[in-house]
Design an enzyme around this catalytic site. Structure first.
Site, mmCIF file in Angstrom:
data_model
loop_
_atom_site.group_PDB
_atom_site.id
_atom_site.type_symbol
_atom_site.label_atom_id
_atom_site.label_comp_id
_atom_site.label_asym_id
_atom_site.label_seq_id
_atom_site.Cartn_x
_atom_site.Cartn_y
_atom_site.Cartn_z
ATOM 1 N N SER A 246 50.956 19.754 119.393
ATOM 2 C CA SER A 246 50.890 18.360 119.845
ATOM 3 C C SER A 246 50.262 18.324 121.234
ATOM 4 O O SER A 246 49.976 19.356 121.821
ATOM 5 C CB SER A 246 52.292 17.757 119.876
ATOM 6 O OG SER A 246 52.986 18.283 120.986
ATOM 7 N N LYS A 247 50.109 17.104 121.730
ATOM 8 C CA LYS A 247 49.437 16.894 123.020
ATOM 9 C C LYS A 247 50.030 17.733 124.141
ATOM 10 O O LYS A 247 49.324 18.112 125.066
ATOM 11 C CB LYS A 247 49.568 15.425 123.411
ATOM 12 C CG LYS A 247 48.394 14.609 122.977
ATOM 13 C CD LYS A 247 48.441 13.240 123.615
ATOM 14 C CE LYS A 247 47.537 12.321 122.842
ATOM 15 N NZ LYS A 247 47.986 10.961 122.804
ATOM 16 N N ARG A 248 51.317 17.941 124.053
ATOM 17 C CA ARG A 248 51.988 18.738 125.072
ATOM 18 C C ARG A 248 51.353 20.133 125.237
ATOM 19 O O ARG A 248 51.453 20.760 126.278
ATOM 20 C CB ARG A 248 53.383 18.893 124.547
ATOM 21 C CG ARG A 248 54.464 19.020 124.971
ATOM 22 C CD ARG A 248 55.770 18.619 124.342
ATOM 23 N NE ARG A 248 55.983 19.109 123.011
ATOM 24 C CZ ARG A 248 56.486 20.269 122.740
ATOM 25 N NH1 ARG A 248 56.806 21.101 123.696
ATOM 26 N NH2 ARG A 248 56.675 20.630 121.481
#
Ligand code: GLU
Length: 472
Positions: A246-248
């Site tokens: 994910s973006k993290r």
């Protein structure tokens, strides 16, 4: 699959944001499979969720596909252009009892779910509005019904997944799926079946998160008397910590990779290896991928995203990329970082000197910046690196400079001469020159750097440094 059947694959993104890395990887596999078999690859935009779909996101899909050179043979087809077709199929299904109107309210369904959970049962719609159960029931006034598919009660749905192998689900596990909302808009599972059938898709490959949809879709095919395509579910892409990417964990949008300075061919190559392999090959061309791609070597286990590997690969592609192309790709990046490209040496020459060390275009732009902005000569750096011996170096260089042919070999000769004349070590000569001309202590080979700066700029900066370090 019938050996005479043409291979037809598709990618069917929903335009609700960026094009996700996982979708790009799926697109790439579908593309490579179609190309390998001389088949067709189709782009379909699944835009029936009107609240979440945007035209901007559609354009981002086009842009991302273009950037990765995932060329398609048919489409883009937009589902919103096909609404009459879904309506027709729904009408037929309603007419012969394969679908029915369901008037259950949200509250009613919620109560049903709670009661089932309390009894320890798996929550599922109980078929209360199936025609045979609804006899004599009066639709509540003012309620717009949804449309449900009458799922078979018994038997199994089985398919031989192209990636996962044989899978079988009992129909007891499935309930009557909503195939169109009360406004008549088809749901994903219904539209996808009508489309894949109409577009004669032979192989549906998609992310593993869709695996639970497949038995429902196969039931729809059967109910409609259509032959289902082959299905293959691609493993997830996991972050290095094992969670879903994910973006993290960094960029997940294809175009963010462009912004971050990746070459499309590097991302393409990287994505191809993410869940598929051909022996130990890490770096290969598009043509090689087309030649080698097969489903036997798609991994069943999740793929692990590894930014370092992508950076390495990108660096390799930068090394072999055409300098003029790289110059064009970094020009705006250099300007955005405050450089003035027209005020320095030809960018293509700077690229040639710098590209071997850069892993991204942004790193390349960072290193090129040296040539396109005034050096920042801090008093401390000057004091440290242009002391008395440093001044002597600059003066010695100054004296020789006018007589020099300004090329790398001559500059190298002059610098070596100064090393020997002043009885210094190479760094004691190179560092003051670097600091004076570039404001930095580390650069590529100083002779090459000076050659690129040219005589005029080099001497002007040396003069400025000499006057800045003159003792009062
Ligand atoms: N619109 C779906 C998605 O973006 C397509 C899934 C499929 O390929 O069937 O996940």
């Amino acid at each position: 699959m019938n050996p005479m059947q043409e291979v037809r694959t598709r990618i069917a993104p929903s335009p609700t944001g960026m094009l996700h890395l996982g979708t790009a990887r799926t697109a790439l596999f579908c593309w490579a499979f179609a190309r390998h078999h001389g088949g067709k690859f189709i782009l379909r935009i699944e835009d029936t969720d009107l609240e979440r779909s945007t035209e901007q996101a559609v354009q981002v899909i086009f842009e991302s596909m273009r950037w990765l050179e995932l060329d398609y043979d048919e489409g883009p087809v937009r589902q919103t252009e096909r609404l009459p077709r879904y309506r027709d199929v729904l009408e037929q299904m309603l007419a012969d009892g394969r679908a029915y109107r369901c008037y259950s309210s949200k509250e009613e369904l919620e109560a049903l779910r709670e009661a089932q959970s309390a009894r320890g049962e798996k929550p599922r719609y109980d078929g209360r509005w199936r025609p045979e159960n609804a006899q004599g029931m009066v639709p509540p006034p003012g309620v717009q019904p949804v449309f449900r598919f009458r799922n078979p009660d018994d038997g199994d749905v089985a398919w031989n997944d192209l990636v996962k192998g044989p899978i079988s689900i009992s129909n007891h596990e499935l309930d009557d799926l909503v195939i169109a909302r009360s406004d008549g808009m088809p749901t994903y599972n219904f539209a996808v079946v009508v489309d894949d059938a109409d577009m004669r898709i032979s192989h549906v490959m998609r992310g593993e998160e869709h695996i639970n949809n497949t038995p429902r879709q196969i039931n729809l095919y059967r109910a409609l008397g259509w032959t289902p395509p082959a299905f293959g579910h691609l493993p997830l892409i996991l972050a290095p910590d094992g969670s879903k990417l994910s973006k993290r964990h960094g960029a997940v949008s294809v175009m963010q990779y462009e912004a971050d300075g990746f070459l499309p061919e590097a991302l393409f190559n990287y994505l191809a290896r993410l869940g598929w392999s051909h022996g130990d090959e890490e770096k290969f061309t598009r043509d090689q991928l087309v030649q080698w791609f097969d489903l036997q070597h798609v991994n069943r286990a999740p793929a692990q995203y590894n930014l370092d590997k992508l950076m390495w690969l990108n660096g390799e592609y930068i090394k072999e990329a055409d300098n003029a192309r790289l110059a064009q790709l970094i020009s705006l990046r250099v300007e955005a970082k405050g450089g003035r490209v027209s005020g320095g040496p030809p960018l293509v020459d700077v690229v040639a000197l710098m590209k071997d060390r850069a892993r991204t275009l942004n790193e390349l732009a960072d290193s090129a910046l040296l040539f396109y902005r005034e050096p920042e000569l801090s008093g401390a750096a000057l004091g440290e690196h242009v002391n008395q011996s440093g001044r002597a170096v600059l003066e010695a260089f100054r004296e020789r400079a006018n007589a020099l042919t300004w090329d790398r070999a001559a500059l190298n000769g002059a610098i070596r001469q100064i090393v020997s004349d002043l009885k210094l070590k190479m760094p004691q000569v190179a560092v003051p020159l670097r600091v004076a001309v570039t404001g930095q202590t580390q650069t590529p080979s100083i002779d090459a750097v000076l050659e690129l700066f040219g005589r005029e700029t080099t001497l002007a900066r040396i003069d400025a440094t000499l006057s800045a370090t003159e003792f009062p």
